[in-house]
Design a protein around this motif. Structure first.
Motif, PDB file in Angstrom:
ATOM      1  N   ILE A 213       1.722  -0.418  -1.774  1.00  0.00           N
ATOM      2  CA  ILE A 213       0.427  -0.166  -2.767  1.00  0.00           C
ATOM      3  C   ILE A 213       0.340   1.033  -3.274  1.00  0.00           C
ATOM      4  CG2 ILE A 213      -2.030  -0.286  -2.678  1.00  0.00           C
ATOM      5  CD1 ILE A 213      -1.819  -2.784  -0.977  1.00  0.00           C
ATOM      6  N   VAL A 216       2.999   1.803  -6.021  1.00  0.00           N
ATOM      7  CA  VAL A 216       2.541   1.042  -7.368  1.00  0.00           C
ATOM      8  C   VAL A 216       1.372   1.777  -7.641  1.00  0.00           C
ATOM      9  CG1 VAL A 216       1.653  -0.982  -8.131  1.00  0.00           C
ATOM     10  CG2 VAL A 216       3.316  -1.164  -6.469  1.00  0.00           C
ATOM     11  N   GLY A 252      -6.382  -3.247  -2.661  1.00  0.00           N
ATOM     12  CA  GLY A 252      -6.095  -4.493  -3.096  1.00  0.00           C
ATOM     13  C   GLY A 252      -6.568  -4.939  -4.423  1.00  0.00           C
ATOM     14  N   ILE A 253      -7.710  -4.540  -4.848  1.00  0.00           N
ATOM     15  CA  ILE A 253      -8.196  -4.784  -6.193  1.00  0.00           C
ATOM     16  C   ILE A 253      -7.714  -4.007  -7.096  1.00  0.00           C
ATOM     17  CG2 ILE A 253     -10.348  -4.869  -7.565  1.00  0.00           C
ATOM     18  CD1 ILE A 253     -11.733  -5.776  -4.916  1.00  0.00           C
ATOM     19  N   VAL A 255      -4.687  -2.458  -7.064  1.00  0.00           N
ATOM     20  CA  VAL A 255      -3.429  -2.877  -7.351  1.00  0.00           C
ATOM     21  C   VAL A 255      -3.303  -4.146  -8.435  1.00  0.00           C
ATOM     22  CG1 VAL A 255      -1.408  -4.040  -6.534  1.00  0.00           C
ATOM     23  CG2 VAL A 255      -2.149  -2.130  -5.124  1.00  0.00           C
ATOM     24  N   VAL A 256      -4.237  -4.934  -8.184  1.00  0.00           N
ATOM     25  CA  VAL A 256      -4.229  -6.014  -9.086  1.00  0.00           C
ATOM     26  C   VAL A 256      -4.548  -5.552 -10.580  1.00  0.00           C
ATOM     27  CG1 VAL A 256      -5.120  -8.201  -9.720  1.00  0.00           C
ATOM     28  CG2 VAL A 256      -4.668  -7.754  -7.228  1.00  0.00           C
ATOM     29  N   ILE A 259      -1.908  -3.339 -12.150  1.00  0.00           N
ATOM     30  CA  ILE A 259      -0.717  -4.305 -12.563  1.00  0.00           C
ATOM     31  C   ILE A 259      -1.139  -5.045 -13.994  1.00  0.00           C
ATOM     32  CG2 ILE A 259       0.248  -6.521 -12.164  1.00  0.00           C
ATOM     33  CD1 ILE A 259       1.841  -4.031 -11.130  1.00  0.00           C
TER      34      ILE A 259
ATOM     35  N   GLY B  99      -1.134  -7.571  -4.002  1.00  0.00           N
ATOM     36  CA  GLY B  99      -2.531  -7.082  -4.051  1.00  0.00           C
ATOM     37  C   GLY B  99      -3.595  -8.075  -3.984  1.00  0.00           C
ATOM     38  N   THR B 102      -3.708  -8.742  -0.194  1.00  0.00           N
ATOM     39  CA  THR B 102      -4.502  -7.740   0.497  1.00  0.00           C
ATOM     40  C   THR B 102      -5.815  -7.820   0.342  1.00  0.00           C
ATOM     41  OG1 THR B 102      -2.487  -6.286  -0.103  1.00  0.00           O
ATOM     42  CG2 THR B 102      -4.534  -5.312   1.112  1.00  0.00           C
ATOM     43  N   THR B 103      -6.380  -7.952  -0.938  1.00  0.00           N
ATOM     44  CA  THR B 103      -7.799  -8.318  -1.431  1.00  0.00           C
ATOM     45  C   THR B 103      -8.555  -9.156  -0.673  1.00  0.00           C
ATOM     46  OG1 THR B 103      -7.158  -7.550  -3.709  1.00  0.00           O
ATOM     47  CG2 THR B 103      -9.212  -8.366  -3.406  1.00  0.00           C
TER      48      THR B 103
END
Lengths: 292, 288
Positions: A213, A216, A252-253, A255-256, A259, B99, B102-103
């Motif tokens: 993560i 990225v 996490g958010i 990374v999304v 991307i 991602g 993980t979220t």
């Protein structure tokens, strides 16, 4: 100079930076994904710890042993799995990482099992960690800008074309894998000598995905991006203490979103540099004057 | 005999998750890492419905499956479709999935906390004695449900028009699109189907063990199973899943439960080395 907390932050940032730099070479420049780098960190950490506790080796030598051990294991694993295609390579790395963790849990008489390995001398001060991080960056920079590093970027862009131009793709990929494992082992060894007590659970799948993560977010294909990514990922939770629980949720958010919006990461393929900034402002300034 | 039954029952849970990986892989050529989390969220939906809203159990199960379908569809609509239309390389789909995974994991951790939650037991913990083996009723339920659902899945893929479309897109996406198959719709439906299976698996897993934020890691096992069976092949995934369940149970029964994961992952690496296309090795021609 620094209090214990600040020193801890510096060490953790530097250790993670080393691991992420290794990841950046593998993922950013060769476009190979590995979910097993926490496994290599763990190998490095345990080897270094055992070297300094049981064999009484001096600290630098112990770290070196840890890094080399991770490299050797990576070379062996890489010989087997490097030919596998993207997804398969990734899952085999993941499997490897989990195997390492389970194995260290199981070998109680050598590694202390799930209770962990303790009594490691404290050697990783902020100065040592900082020195190592700078050294790691310089070496990685030179590695990437060497002829060999160029061939890695060529593989990233087009594997077939790279092979047609006489690049030994399998060998280059393997070297990149070994390089990242050595970095992970190095980071692991330093980490062990900071924590003084390590457990296999420290280096679980979550750690591996944290490394990915960070890479990225920093940008696939930028070493300075990785450095900045590490700073952001490791320092933000220290600043916003109360939100520590939400840390990984945010990443996490992030990374999304990255991307979706800007797939090349914060920095993309560019490197951060002073001349770059000057050029950027000149361009902006130039455009403004031309409008006038 | 006892081990055999337990193994098959665990395998049947894997078998509900594994086709989700296989279907998505066969259509989009990437591994949907967020699939295990879909399963976890389905289990939590069901748990919330039955414990907090105090709905009857069958309705909460439906809600759980529905929740999983919604999450799966959301992933497709919100993330994967955009990345596909950007024309980004497949690798980015995988990173996005990671991602998302993980979220969701941390979202569940924040909302419900890391504690193990107990699903209501549908039956009292009883077991039936069949030929000297004690079989838990939950195990039997898992097995029966999985059998029915998987038979239905295979029927859908093999016999219905939708199944034909799925196979067509898996085989040659562009050609299928030219011949009038609405690719995005097919993909969305496949995600819904996969989500439904995952939700059911999550509920069953929750009944058998517990519900907790990292239970999505059972998805990893299912992924291993689908690789063993051959990525992209639905029957392969099912066979691989049952096989993995058996091997795991036997390994933990006769060797050591600590080494269970080691054995299944070494098996994975071994399979990848010897036969990367899996047991039911499929060519590009007959994926799905």
């Amino acid at each position: 100079m620094l209090n214990a907390f600040q020193e801890g932050v510096v060490v953790v940032v530097c250790v993670n930076m080393i691991a992420v730099l290794g990841m950046s070479v593998l993922t950013g420049f060769t476009r190979l994904f590995s979910f097993g780098n926490a496994g290599f960190m763990s190998i490095g950490a345990y080897t270094a710890a055992i070297c300094s506790v049981q064999l009484h080796l001096p600290f630098p030598l112990a770290i070196l042993c840890g890094a080399l051990m991770a490299g050797v294991v990576a070379w062996l694993v890489g010989s087997l799995t490097i030919r596998l295609r993207g997804d398969y390579f990734l899952i085999s790395c993941l499997g490897f990482g989990e195997c390492v963790r389970v194995l260290f849990n199981y070998t109680k008489n050598i590694t202390g099992g799930a209770n962990g390995y303790s009594g490691i001398p404290y050697h990783t001060t902020a100065a040592v960690a900082l020195f190592c991080a700078v050294l790691a960056f310089v070496v990685a920079w030179n590695f990437i800008h060497s002829r060999f590093g160029q061939s890695l970027s060529a593989i990233r862009e087009n594997e077939v074309a790279a092979a047609a131009n006489g690049i030994d793709v399998v060998r280059a990929k393997k070297m990149s894998f070994v390089f990242s494992a050595i970095y992970a082992g190095w980071a692991g060894g330093l980490y062990a000598h900071y924590l003084r007590h390590i457990t296999p659970a420290l280096f679980n799948l979550g750690k591996s995905s944290e490394l990915i993560i960070t890479t990225v977010l920093g940008g696939l294909g930028s070493l300075t991006g990785s450095v900045l990514g590490t700073l952001v990922v490791q320092l933000l939770p220290e600043i916003f203490r109360g939100l520590a629980e939400y840390r990984m949720l945010f990443y996490g958010i992030a990374v999304v979103v990255v991307i979706l919006v800007r797939p090349s990461g914060l920095f993309g393929y560019r490197e951060f540099s002073l001349t770059g900034i000057i050029r950027f402002f000149k361009k902006k300034f130039g455009r403004e004057t031309s409008v006038q | 005999m006892q081990q055999l039954v337990i193994g098959i029952s665990i395998g049947s849970i894997y078998a509900l998750i594994a086709p989700g990986y296989a279907l998505v892989y066969s259509l989009l050529d990437f591994s949907n890492w967020a699939h295990g989390e879909v399963c976890m969220l389905g289990a939590y939906c069901c748990f919330m419905a039955v414990k907090v809203a105090e709905l009857p159990f069958w309705l909460s199960c439906v809600l759980g499956v529905g929740g999983a379908v919604a999450v799966s569809l959301f992933n497709e609509r919100f993330a994967y479709r955009r990345i596909r239309s950007n024309g980004s390389p497949n690798m980015f789909l995988m990173i996005a999935a990671m991602g998302l995974s993980t979220t969701y994991q941390n979202l569940a951790n924040v909302i419900w906390g890391g504690k193990f939650k107990q699903m209501p037991k549908l039956f009292s913990v009883s077991s039936i004695n069949v030929g000297g083996a004690f079989i838990g009723t939950t195990d039997l339920l898992c097995l029966a449900l999985a059998l029915i659902v998987l038979a239905l899945l295979l029927y859908i893929i093999r016999k219905t028009q939708f199944g034909l479309h799925v196979r067509a897109v898996a085989c040659a996406g562009r050609t299928a699109a030219l011949l009038g198959v609405k690719i995005d719709r097919v993909i969305a439906r496949v995600f819904m189907l996969a989500g439904a299976l995952a939700g059911l698996a999550g509920i069953l897993y929750g009944m058998k063990y517990n519900v907790y934020p990292t239970m999505g890691n059972v998805g990893l096992k299912a992924f291993v199973a689908s690789v063993i069976g051959g990525l992209g092949s639905v029957p392969g995934a099912i066979v691989g899943a049952i096989l993995l369940g058996l091997i795991e149970t036997i390994a933990s029964g006769y060797i050591s439960s600590g080494l269970r994961d080691l054995i299944s992952f070494s098996l994975l690496i071994l399979i990848l080395l010897v036969r990367p296309s899996g047991l039911m090795g499929v060519d590009v021609q007959d994926k799905a």
